[in-house]
Design an enzyme around this catalytic site. Structure first.
Site, PDB file in Angstrom:
ATOM      1  N   SER A 150       4.617 -13.441   4.269  1.00 26.21           N
ATOM      2  CA  SER A 150       4.877 -12.137   4.860  1.00 26.21           C
ATOM      3  C   SER A 150       3.954 -11.122   4.216  1.00 26.21           C
ATOM      4  CB  SER A 150       6.338 -11.715   4.619  1.00 26.21           C
ATOM      5  OG  SER A 150       6.562 -10.374   5.024  1.00 26.21           O
ATOM      6  N   TYR A 163      14.152 -10.612  -0.408  1.00 30.39           N
ATOM      7  CA  TYR A 163      13.235 -11.149   0.584  1.00 30.39           C
ATOM      8  C   TYR A 163      11.785 -10.961   0.147  1.00 30.39           C
ATOM      9  CZ  TYR A 163      10.823 -11.856   5.026  1.00 30.39           C
ATOM     10  OH  TYR A 163       9.980 -12.305   6.003  1.00 30.39           O
TER      11      TYR A 163
END
Length: 257
Positions: A150, A163
């Site tokens: 990401s 996350y």
């Protein structure tokens, strides 16, 4: 000739979102696809991925897998080997999020996010590399791993500490695997999505979040799952030569601005 003709591919998190798009794209390019997920239910709604693939005439199987469980990870790889005789590509897409900042994140929430997002990549990759090392190379490559990281593995994930930190670990693990096993014919890269609209509900899909992300993205549109699938396809294909340990951004220029 299609870009993945005859290739055996195992994809985690394949039931929904980006993983679903990758499975559909790879199958259209001739891959024999094994879908690994904890459920066949599509988070954003719709026909299960396995049914879509089979209705289109593709070779696809589903194996229920919690990537955070060592036995499940090994079983998914073993199933692929039994079904297809080898494992050419592993795509590590499975991920979860609790969407909380540091002071609101419990230890149990932290541990569960890391178990899926990072330990799951470790367990799946370890089982896959072991299998790939035992199979003969095709050209210079015994097997390829494509991790879904990401942009939040490189910049902060506002209000989402577990996350973002776990995805930073995926970026590092990608480089480590690449460096350790390149000489053995193992290629490991990652694709790093920016803001991707999957149809899933939640705070990230709010009007405010969408407006901000659109304004922040130089291309002036948000990403689609197919954008990530296209990049993953390149990394999984034989076109990705002399390329390992990379973290390919698919963010519409967000990180360049």
């Amino acid at each position: 000739m299609r870009r993945l003709d005859g290739k055996s591919v195992l994809i985690t998190g394949a039931s929904s979102g980006i993983g679903r798009a990758i499975a559909l794209r790879f199958a259209n390019e001739g891959a024999h696809v094994v879908l690994a997920d904890v459920t066949q239910t599509v988070r954003e709604g719709g026909v299960p991925t396995l049914d879509l693939l089979r209705e289109a005439g593709h070779d696809a199987e589903f194996v229920r897998t919690d990537v955070a469980v060592e036995a499940d990870a090994q079983a998914a790889v073993d199933y692929t080997l039994r079904r297809h005789g080898r494992l050419d590509v592993l795509v590590n897409d499975a991920a979860i999020s609790v969407g909380k900042p540091l002071l609101e994140t419990s230890l149990d929430e932290w541990n569960r996010v890391f178990a899926v997002n990072l330990t799951g990549v470790f367990l799946m990759s370890r089982a896959a590399v072991c299998a790939m090392l035992a199979q003969p190379p095709q050209g210079e490559v015994r097997g390829r791993i494509v991790n879904v990281s990401s942009q939040h593995g490189m910049i902060s994930a506002p209000g989402n500490v577990a996350y973002g930190t776990s995805k930073a670990g995926v970026v590092y693990l990608t480089r480590q695997i690449a460096a350790d096993y390149a000489a053995h014919g193992i290629v490991c890269n990652a694709v790093a999505p920016g803001k991707i609209v999957t149809g899933k509900s939640g705070p990230a899909a709010s009007a405010q979040a969408i407006d901000y992300s659109t304004a922040r993205t130089p291309m002036r549109r948000l990403g689609r799952p197919d954008d990530v699938a296209n990049a993953a396809l390149f990394l999984a294909s034989d076109e990705a030569t002399f390329l390992t340990g990379d973290n390919l951004l698919v963010d519409g220029g967000w990180m360049a601005a």
